[in-house]
Design an enzyme around this catalytic site. Structure first.
Site, PDB file in Angstrom:
ATOM      1  N   GLY A  11     -18.214 -30.356 -19.753  1.00  0.00           N
ATOM      2  CA  GLY A  11     -18.321 -31.466 -18.810  1.00  0.00           C
ATOM      3  C   GLY A  11     -17.013 -32.215 -18.656  1.00  0.00           C
ATOM      4  O   GLY A  11     -16.036 -31.972 -19.371  1.00  0.00           O
ATOM      5  N   GLN A  12     -16.998 -33.180 -17.727  1.00  0.00           N
ATOM      6  CA  GLN A  12     -15.750 -33.891 -17.464  1.00  0.00           C
ATOM      7  C   GLN A  12     -15.320 -34.758 -18.636  1.00  0.00           C
ATOM      8  O   GLN A  12     -14.123 -34.960 -18.851  1.00  0.00           O
ATOM      9  CB  GLN A  12     -15.850 -34.705 -16.181  1.00  0.00           C
ATOM     10  N   LEU A  13     -16.245 -35.260 -19.439  1.00  0.00           N
ATOM     11  CA  LEU A  13     -15.885 -35.985 -20.652  1.00  0.00           C
ATOM     12  C   LEU A  13     -15.586 -35.024 -21.793  1.00  0.00           C
ATOM     13  O   LEU A  13     -14.548 -35.130 -22.453  1.00  0.00           O
ATOM     14  CB  LEU A  13     -17.008 -36.942 -21.052  1.00  0.00           C
TER      15      LEU A  13
ATOM     16  N   ASP B 179     -26.661 -24.828 -26.981  1.00  0.00           N
ATOM     17  CA  ASP B 179     -27.689 -25.557 -26.240  1.00  0.00           C
ATOM     18  C   ASP B 179     -28.418 -26.450 -27.237  1.00  0.00           C
ATOM     19  O   ASP B 179     -29.081 -25.961 -28.164  1.00  0.00           O
ATOM     20  CB  ASP B 179     -28.660 -24.561 -25.596  1.00  0.00           C
TER      21      ASP B 179
ATOM     22  N   THR C 107     -27.422 -34.967 -16.895  1.00  0.00           N
ATOM     23  CA  THR C 107     -27.041 -36.216 -16.238  1.00  0.00           C
ATOM     24  C   THR C 107     -27.438 -36.280 -14.767  1.00  0.00           C
ATOM     25  O   THR C 107     -27.196 -37.292 -14.117  1.00  0.00           O
ATOM     26  CB  THR C 107     -25.531 -36.445 -16.351  1.00  0.00           C
TER      27      THR C 107
ATOM     28  N   THR D  22     -25.907 -44.299 -21.758  1.00  0.00           N
ATOM     29  CA  THR D  22     -25.712 -44.685 -20.363  1.00  0.00           C
ATOM     30  C   THR D  22     -26.104 -46.135 -20.078  1.00  0.00           C
ATOM     31  O   THR D  22     -26.949 -46.720 -20.780  1.00  0.00           O
ATOM     32  CB  THR D  22     -26.558 -43.760 -19.454  1.00  0.00           C
TER      33      THR D  22
ATOM     34  N   TYR E 280     -34.328 -40.443 -16.278  1.00  0.00           N
ATOM     35  CA  TYR E 280     -33.021 -40.236 -16.893  1.00  0.00           C
ATOM     36  C   TYR E 280     -32.747 -41.320 -17.940  1.00  0.00           C
ATOM     37  O   TYR E 280     -32.425 -41.031 -19.095  1.00  0.00           O
ATOM     38  CB  TYR E 280     -31.925 -40.240 -15.833  1.00  0.00           C
TER      39      TYR E 280
END
Length: 280
Positions: free
Chosen positions: A10-12, A34, A60, A99, A123
């Site tokens: 992921g981007q993070l 996983d 997400t 989050t 979520y």
């Protein structure tokens, strides 16, 4: 230190190894680990024996979580349980990314770590469940709640806005407010929480509140463009399955008190991210 990073695709997760330079890092994406696979999680942790774990893995997609809550809880809650149990067996400190969507959005000022949580969609509920599982099962842990992460070309909201054209004018929400967070800035904070084994719940976001529309305008201006390729819309205009909090900006009372500086203003981070970019 040996540090296990999950969600490395992921981007993070993709920038976390850089923030942990100088340490032995095992960075695994969903294809190689996983979190919903309990036996797989236990095998990786038992083999690597990390001193710390940074969990950047999550489902997400807010609307998918709403329509497929089983998948949401498997990734965002049960997966955290499996990771926390395995980490506790080897004495690893777990840093888990959560989050701003654990809040309902009704506040009149930025939420801090001691405000009550009340998610309004699956979520947020599944991410809150992950926080609960971590607290119950990890021997040493930290939760880092963040918001509106950007920082990977082609894979974030900023890139999506910059890809807009006069023939592809993109709708951008102007009725939801939060704090954008630059992935490398977030990664540096997570690295400190992991390496220094700092415990507790923390809010980690760049300073400065805005709507997504304002963030898009700021990004376009930095690459020499106006806002003609985006248009303001409201959440009601998009008619998406999941509700979003109208206001989910977070402040941190705990971060600097623990010796970790709050990240810089999002506009400074955005300028760094887009430095040298000029899009016709």
């Amino acid at each position: 230190m040996r540090v296990l990073v999950t969600g490395a695709g992921g981007q993070l997760g993709s920038v976390l190894p850089g923030a942990l330079d100088g340490h032995e890092v095992l960075a695994l994406d969903r294809a190689t680990l996983d979190l919903a696979d309990r036996e797989g999680v236990e095998a990786v942790v038992a083999s690597f024996v990390p001193h710390a774990v940074v969990n950047a893995a999550a489902l997400t997609n807010v609307d998918r979580c709403e329509t497929d809550p089983a998948a949401a809880y498997a990734a965002n809650a049960l997966g955290v349980r499996f990771l926390a149990v395995a980490a506790s067996r080897v004495g690893a400190h777990v840093v888990h990314v959560s989050t701003d969507y654990v809040f309902d959005g009704r506040a009149r000022r930025a939420y801090h770590e001691f405000d009550p949580v009340a998610p309004i969609q699956e979520y947020g509920r599944s991410k809150l469940a992950g926080e609960v599982e971590l607290e119950r099962h990890a021997a040493s842990w930290a939760v880092a709640r963040t918001s509106w992460v950007f920082g990977r070309r082609g894979g974030d909201f900023v890139s999506w806005c910059l890809a807009s054209t006069p023939d592809d004018v993109r709708p951008v929400l102007d009725d939801q407010v939060s704090r954008p967070t630059y992935a490398p800035d977030l990664a540096m904070v997570l690295a400190r929480l992991a390496v220094e084994r700092i415990p507790g719940v923390f809010h980690v976001a760049n300073r400065g509140e805005c709507t997504r529309y304002q963030l898009a305008v700021d990004a376009l201006a930095l690459v020499g463009r106006d806002d003609s390729t985006i248009r303001r819309v409201s959440g009601a205009d998009l008619a998406r399955p999941a509700a979003r909090p109208a206001y989910s900006a977070m402040q941190s009372l705990a971060l600097e008190a623990s010796g970790v500086p709050e990240p810089r203003d999002y506009r400074d981070a955005l300028g760094e991210y887009l430095a040298g970019e000029r899009i016709p």
